[in-house]
Design a protein around this motif. Structure first.
Motif, PDB file in Angstrom:
ATOM      1  N   SER A 126       0.741  -1.038   0.010  1.00  0.00           N
ATOM      2  CA  SER A 126      -0.153   0.000   0.069  1.00  0.00           C
ATOM      3  C   SER A 126       0.878   1.179   0.071  1.00  0.00           C
ATOM      4  CB  SER A 126      -1.027  -0.077   1.372  1.00  0.00           C
ATOM      5  OG  SER A 126      -0.025  -0.060   2.351  1.00  0.00           O
ATOM      6  N   PHE A 165      10.713   4.574  11.312  1.00  0.00           N
ATOM      7  CA  PHE A 165       9.456   5.339  11.342  1.00  0.00           C
ATOM      8  C   PHE A 165       9.732   6.871  11.666  1.00  0.00           C
ATOM      9  CE2 PHE A 165       4.957   6.104  12.007  1.00  0.00           C
ATOM     10  CZ  PHE A 165       4.443   5.539  10.955  1.00  0.00           C
ATOM     11  N   THR A 377      -9.395  -0.075  14.885  1.00  0.00           N
ATOM     12  CA  THR A 377      -9.704   0.315  13.491  1.00  0.00           C
ATOM     13  C   THR A 377     -10.602  -0.620  12.475  1.00  0.00           C
ATOM     14  OG1 THR A 377      -8.902   1.702  11.791  1.00  0.00           O
ATOM     15  CG2 THR A 377      -7.845  -0.515  12.024  1.00  0.00           C
ATOM     16  N   GLN A 378     -10.643  -1.852  12.884  1.00  0.00           N
ATOM     17  CA  GLN A 378     -11.404  -2.878  12.185  1.00  0.00           C
ATOM     18  C   GLN A 378     -12.832  -2.867  12.303  1.00  0.00           C
ATOM     19  OE1 GLN A 378      -9.459  -3.853  10.043  1.00  0.00           O
ATOM     20  NE2 GLN A 378      -7.572  -3.902  11.286  1.00  0.00           N
TER      21      GLN A 378
END
Ligand code: HDE
Length: 703
Positions: A126, A165, A377-378
Motif C-alpha cells: 500500500s 518510522f 480500526t477494524q
C-alpha cells in the motif's frame, strides 16, 4: 396506443473463455456451455426483467412494491465501507511461506519448526497517505503487510518498505497523519507530502529526521512492489519452548533485487498509468512470474541490546545489517491474485497483535500503541466484531472459542455450552503447554509520561543513512528535499528544515538552501545529543548497491514503425525473454505495423499510450522512413527524450537516426546508446540492461 417496447438485455455475451460460478462452500465451478445461471435477487428469487422498474403504465410513477429494484438500489447505496484511515490504497496477493529449516532453538512458533513447511500467506502492499483512488507513484512509504495463516493461528507482520518510522511514540500518530493528509480547509494536496502542514510538523519533530532521509530517497518511489524490501520495523521477541527470549527484527528481501524510478519519471508514470504498481503485480502473477522474498531475521540478546549505540526499542533507529547479519528463515512466494478485490484485499484486517505462540512484543512504545489501534480500526472499517468470520481473515487452523453473536455472525458455536468451566464436559479448554505465553519480563517503575534519554539522538543515523548512499542517490535526496520544500509556502518552515539538514550533512543543507534561494544559512538546529561522525556507512542501506545481477522481471518497450525489421525484432525478443524479462511493442497506430518483409508486427500500445516511463529500457526498431514520420510526433520524441533523460539504455536500428536527432539525443552520446547491428549488439544491450540505468549520464542530462 403504440405498443410499448420493453428494453431487453438480449443474450448475455461472454468475453471470458470460461464462465465461473461460486458454490455455497466458496469453491469455483465452471459453468457448462449453454447453462447460463438465472439472475436472482439476493433472496434467490429468479428475476424476469432487470432493465425496467415496475411502473403504472409505461410513463407512470414507479411502485415501491418493486422489491427487486429496492433491493438492488439499497445494496448499491451501501457498497462503500470507510477506506483505511492510512494505507487506503493497496493491492494484495495470495501465496505461501516456505520454511528453510527448524528454528526451534530460538522460537517455538510452529511455522519455524519443520524444514519445507508451507504456510498459506496473503500480502497487501500500500501507499500511506493517499486515498483509495490515488496514484501509485506518490512519494510515500509503502506498506508491506503479511498475513501468515499458521497452524497455531494467524500471524501478521504489518511492516513497511522502510525499516524506521517518523515518530517514537504512538500518541503522535494522529498528528503526523493529519499533517500529511490533504490540508483540512482546502482538501488538497492528495497523496503528497509536498505541502506546508507536513513539513511544519516534521520540522518541529527532530525524531523524524532519520525517516525523512529514507522518504526523500528513491525508496519512496519504488519501480515495483516486486523490487522492494519489507521490514517489521520494531524489535519483537522470539520465545523458545523454555520461554527463553531472543530479540528479533524482520526483513523481507526481494529475490529480484531493489529498484526504484526517478522522480521526474514517477510524475509521468502517475499520468500515464496511475495503476502502475498494481498492474505490474497483476501481470507478473498472471503470467506465472511469481514474485518472491526471503525472510531474514536479525537476532540478538539483551547483552547486545544493552551495548548497542541506540535503544532497540526506538523505532526511529535500525541495526545495520553489517552489525548483525540477517539470517534467512524461508521464502515468501506470491502466486495467486484474489478472485475479488473487495472481498479479500479491501476486507483483509491486519493487526500487529496477531502473533502466534513463540513470537512476542517488545516494549517499543510505537508497537504498543499499534497493538491497540489495529483491532479498534477494524470495527470502524468492517462494521462488526465478527470481521474474523470473513474468509480472508479467518484462521486456516482449527479454532474454538465462546465468542458469539454480534452483527453478521456466521459461525456461532453449536451445542448448549457456551462458557467454561462447565460440568458437561463440552467445549474447548485452555492449554498451558500449547497456549500463547508472554515473556515474563520483570517490570518496575513509576507511572510517567516521559521519553527515554536513550531515544534522544535524532541525527546520527540520519547522517549514517545519507553517508551510505551512492553519489546519484545522495543527489536524488537533495533533489527530493528541494522539490518538497519548494512547495512549502511558509519560509520559516523551509529554514527550519535547513537547520536540521545542517546536523545531517552540511553539503546537503547548502545544496537545498541554495535551490530554495536561502542566502544565509540558519544555525544548525539544537540537538539534544550531538550528531555522531563515527558510524560506519552501511552499504545495505543503498538501493544501487543492492540492485539485481540480471534483467529478469524487467520490461523493454520496443517502438516499431512500418517497414521495421521483423527478424531483428524476433531476435531481440528471444534474447530479452531468455533473460527473464518481457517485451511490449509500441506502434504509431493501434493494431501494429507491417514489417519490411510484409509480416504484421502486433503492438500492445499506441505511441500516445505507451510512453517510455513505463519501461526499464527501450529499443527503437524503425525504418528510416518510419523514424522520419515519428520524428514529427511529440509522443515519439518524448519517448526517446525521456528514456535518455531517465538514464535508460536505448538500443536502436540505424533507421532510427532521424527520430533520435529530433529528440535531441546524440546516438554517440554515451555507452547507454547501443546500435543494433547484429546479434552481438543484442547481447551487449542485454548485458547493459542488467545495470538498469546509466547513472553516469545523469550529470549530463541534469535530471
Ligand atoms: Fe499502521 N495502521 N499505524 N503502521 N499500518 C494501519 O490499520 C497505526 C505504523 C501499517 O494493508 C491501520 O487496518 C498506528 C508503522 C500498514 O491493511 C491503523 C501507528 C508501520 C498498514 C494503523 C502506526 C505501519 C497499516 C489503518 C503508530 C510499519 C496497512 C487500517 C503507532 C511498521 C495494512 C488498518 C493493510 C494500517 C495504525 C504506525 C504499517 C489505523 C496507531 C510503524 C502496512 O490501525
Amino acid at each position: 396506443m403504440a405498443k410499448s417496447a420493453r428494453q431487453s438485455s438480449g443474450t448475455p455475451a461472454t468475453i471470458h473463455d470460461q464462465k465461473l460460478e461460486r458454490g455455497n462452500g466458496g469453491e469455483l465451478h465452471q459453468i457448462a456451455e449453454g447453462d447460463t445461471p438465472v439472475l436472482t435477487t439476493a433472496q434467490g428469487v429468479p428475476v424476469a426483467d432487470d432493465q425496467n422498474t415496475l411502473k403504472i403504465g409505461e410513463r407512470g410513477p414507479s411502485l415501491i412494491e418493486d422489491f427487486h429494484f429496492r433491493e438492488k438500489i439499497f445494496h448499491f447505496d451501501h457498497e462503500r465501507i470507510p477506506e483505511r484511515v492510512v494505507h487506503a490504497r493497496g493491492y494484495g496477493a495470495h501465496g505461501y511461506f516456505e520454511t528453510y529449516e527448524s528454528l526451534a532453538k530460538y522460537t517455538r512458533a510452529d511455522i519455524f519448526q519443520r524444514a519445507g513447511e508451507k504456510t498459506p500467506a496473503f500480502v497487501r502492499f500500500s501507499t500511506v497517505a493517499g486515498s483509495e483512488g490515488s496514484a501509485d507513484l506518490a512519494r510515500d512509504v509503502r506498506g508491506f503487510a503479511v498475513k501468515l495463516y499458521t497452524k497455531e493461528g494467524n500471524w501478521d507482520i504489518v511492516g513497511n518498505n522502510i525499516p524506521v518510522f517518523f515518530i517514537q511514540d504512538a500518541i503522535k500518530f494522529p498528528d503526523i497523519i493529519h499533517s500529511v493528509k490533504p490540508e483540512p480547509d482546502r482538501g488538497f494536496p492528495q497523496a503528497a507530502s509536498a505541502h506546508d502542514t507536513f513539513w511544519d510538523f516534521i520540522s518541529l519533530t527532530p525524531e523524524s529526521m532519520h525517516m525523512i532521509m529514507w522518504v526523500m530517497s528513491d525508496r519512496a518511489i519504488p519501480r515495483s512492489f516486486r523490487f522492494m524490501e519489507g521490514f517489521g520495523v520494531h524489535t519483537f521477541r522470539f520465545l523458545n519452548a523454555k520461554d527463553e527470549s531472543t530479540f528479533v527484527k524482520f526483513h523481507w528481501k526481494p529475490k529480484l533485487g531493489l529498484q526504484s524510478v526517478v522522480w521526474n519519471e514517477a510524475l509521468k508514470i502517475n499520468g500515464a498509468d496511475p495503476d502502475f504498481h498494481r498492474r505490474d503485480l497483476w501481470d507478473a502473477i498472471q503470467s506465472g512470474n511469481f514474485p518472491e522474498w526471503e525472510l531474514r531475521v536479525q537476532l540478538f540478546d539483551q547483552d547486545f541490546a544493552d551495548s548497542f549505540d541506540f535503544d532497540v526499542l526506538d523505532p526511529t533507529k535500525l541495526i545495520p545489517e553489517e552489525v548483525i547479519a540477517p539470517i534467512a528463515l524461508g521464502r515468501l512466494v506470491l502466486d495467486r491474485m484474489p478472485d475479488n478485490l473487495f472481498a479479500e484485499t479491501e476486507q483483509v484486517a491486519f493487526m500487529t497483535q496477531n502473533v502466534p505462540p513463540g513470537v512476542d512484543f517488545s516494549n517499543d512504545p510505537l508497537l504498543q500503541g499499534r497493538n491497540f489501534s489495529y483491532l479498534d480500526t477494524q470495527i470502524k472499517r468492517l462494521g462488526s466484531t465478527n470481521f474474523t468470520h470473513l474468509p480472508i481473515n479467518a484462521p486456516k487452523c482449527p479454532f474454538h472459542h465462546f465468542q458469539q453473536d454480534g452483527h453478521m455472525a456466521m459461525r456461532n458455536p453449536v451445542g448448549r455450552v457456551n462458557y467454561q468451566p462447565n460440568s458437561f464436559g463440552e467445549g474447548p479448554r485452555e492449554s498451558a503447554q500449547r497456549g500463547f505465553r508472554s515473556f515474563p519480563e520483570a517490570m518496575d517503575g513509576q507511572k510517567v509520561r516521559l521519553r527515554a534519554a536513550s531515544f534522544a539522538d535524532h541525527y546520527s543515523q540520519a547522517r549514517q543513512f545519507f553517508n551510505s548512499q551512492t553519489a546519484p542517490e545522495q543527489k536524488h535526496i537533495g533533489m527530493a528535499l528541494t522539490f518538497e520544500l519548494s512547495k512549502v509556502e511558509t519560509s520559516v518552515i523551509r529554514e527550519r528544515m535547513i537547520s536540521h539538514l545542517l546536523n545531517i550533512d552540511e553539503g546537503l543543507a547548502e545544496t537545498v538552501a541554495d535551490k530554495l534561494g536561502i542566502k544565509e544559512l540558519p544555525k544548525p538546529a539544537d540537538a539534544a545529543v550531538a550528531p555522531r561522525d563515527d558510524l560506519e556507512p552501511s552499504p545495505a542501506l543503498s538501493i544501487l548497491a543492492n540492485g539485481p545481477d540480471s534483467f529478469a522481471g524487467r520490461k523493454v518497450g520496443v517502438l516499431v514503425s512500418p517497414g521495421a525489421d521483423a527478424s531483428l525484432l524476433k531476435k531481440l525478443r528471444t534474447a530479452i525473454e531468455k533473460e527473464g524479462a518481457t517485451v511490449e511493442v509500441i506502434a504509431p497506430k493501434v493494431g501494429g505495423v507491417e514489417a519490411a518483409d510484409g509480416t504484421m508486427i502486433a503492438a500492445k500500445h499506441m505511441i500516445d499510450g505507451g510512453p517510455s516511463v513505463l519501461f526499464d529500457a527501450v529499443a527503437l526498431v524503425l525504418s528510416e522512413e518510419g523514424a522520419e514520420r515519428l520524428a514529427g510526433e511529440a509522443a515519439a520524441r518524448d519517448f526517446v527524450a525521456d528514456a535518455f533523460a531517465h538514464c535508460k539504455f536505448i538500443a536502436f536500428t540505424p533507421g532510427a537516426a532521424p527520430l533520435l536527432r529530433k529528440a535531441g539525443v546524440d546516438p554517440k552520446a554515451d555507452e547507454g546508446l547501443i546500435g543494433l547491428g547484429d546479434a552481438k549488439a543484442i547481447a551487449g544491450f542485454i548485458e547493459s540492461c542488467r545495470k538498469l540505468r546509466l547513472w553516469s549520464r545523469e550529470t549530463a542530462v541534469k535530471l
